[in-house]
Write a protein that holds these residues in place. Structure first.
Motif, PDB file in Angstrom:
ATOM      1  N   PRO A  39       1.654  -3.438  -6.101  1.00 31.22           N
ATOM      2  CA  PRO A  39       0.316  -3.016  -5.873  1.00 31.22           C
ATOM      3  C   PRO A  39      -0.056  -1.623  -6.664  1.00 31.22           C
ATOM      4  N   LYS A  97      -8.481   0.408  -0.691  1.00 28.85           N
ATOM      5  CA  LYS A  97      -8.119  -0.956  -0.374  1.00 28.85           C
ATOM      6  C   LYS A  97      -7.798  -1.489  -1.740  1.00 28.85           C
ATOM      7  N   ASP A  98      -6.712  -2.318  -1.872  1.00 25.43           N
ATOM      8  CA  ASP A  98      -6.305  -3.213  -2.835  1.00 25.43           C
ATOM      9  C   ASP A  98      -6.347  -4.484  -2.563  1.00 25.43           C
ATOM     10  N   ARG A 142      -3.894   5.399  -3.236  1.00 27.86           N
ATOM     11  CA  ARG A 142      -3.957   6.080  -2.070  1.00 27.86           C
ATOM     12  C   ARG A 142      -5.269   6.342  -1.430  1.00 27.86           C
ATOM     13  N   TYR A 154      -5.313  -2.242   3.202  1.00 26.86           N
ATOM     14  CA  TYR A 154      -5.069  -0.764   3.407  1.00 26.86           C
ATOM     15  C   TYR A 154      -3.667  -0.186   3.485  1.00 26.86           C
ATOM     16  N   GLY A 155      -2.812  -1.252   3.546  1.00 25.90           N
ATOM     17  CA  GLY A 155      -1.316  -0.982   3.483  1.00 25.90           C
ATOM     18  C   GLY A 155      -0.665  -1.451   4.811  1.00 25.90           C
ATOM     19  N   GLU A 190      -2.370  -5.544  -0.867  1.00 21.81           N
ATOM     20  CA  GLU A 190      -1.916  -5.319  -0.007  1.00 21.81           C
ATOM     21  C   GLU A 190      -2.940  -4.675   1.295  1.00 21.81           C
ATOM     22  N   THR A 215       0.465   3.157   5.474  1.00 23.49           N
ATOM     23  CA  THR A 215       0.919   3.546   4.378  1.00 23.49           C
ATOM     24  C   THR A 215       0.736   2.781   3.402  1.00 23.49           C
ATOM     25  N   GLU A 216       0.947   2.950   1.983  1.00 23.66           N
ATOM     26  CA  GLU A 216       1.122   1.774   1.082  1.00 23.66           C
ATOM     27  C   GLU A 216       2.233   1.300   0.868  1.00 23.66           C
ATOM     28  N   ILE A 223      -1.003   1.860  -6.801  1.00 25.68           N
ATOM     29  CA  ILE A 223      -1.126   3.103  -5.763  1.00 25.68           C
ATOM     30  C   ILE A 223      -2.147   4.073  -5.985  1.00 25.68           C
TER      31      ILE A 223
END
Length: 91
Positions: A55, A62-63, A59, A68-69, A66, A40-41, A57
């Motif tokens: 971050p 990948k950012d 959904r 993939y969360g 974080e 989860t994020e 959001i």
């Protein structure tokens, strides 16, 4: 420190899959799917090591903040142990 935790969780998922895991790419991708599908994020405003996290959001993507969360070991292992079939789906 995330990589050792995720590697350990992947090992637990493989152990939960028992004889079903055969070391081929298809099963490795299945383990990755359990990990990413149950992550989860992180919510905006959570703090880690004194740094505020903001971050995007997005959904499922990948950012840079974080990855993939947040991994959830219990959900990932439960997903590996659950037997899925088309009969269980509501259409």
């Amino acid at each position: 420190m995330a990589a050792p935790h995720i590697a350990g969780l992947a090992a637990l998922i493989i152990q939960a899959m028992e004889s079903e895991y055969d070391y081929f790419l298809k099963k490795a991708n299945q383990v990755k799917n359990y990990l990413c599908g149950t992550a989860t994020e992180v919510m905006v405003g959570e703090r880690a090591n004194g740094i505020s996290n903001s971050p995007s959001i997005d959904r499922g993507e990948k950012d840079s903040v974080e990855g993939y969360g947040k991994a959830h070991a219990d959900a990932a292992i439960e997903a590996a142990l659950t037997e899925y079939s088309w009969n269980n789906c509501n259409r």
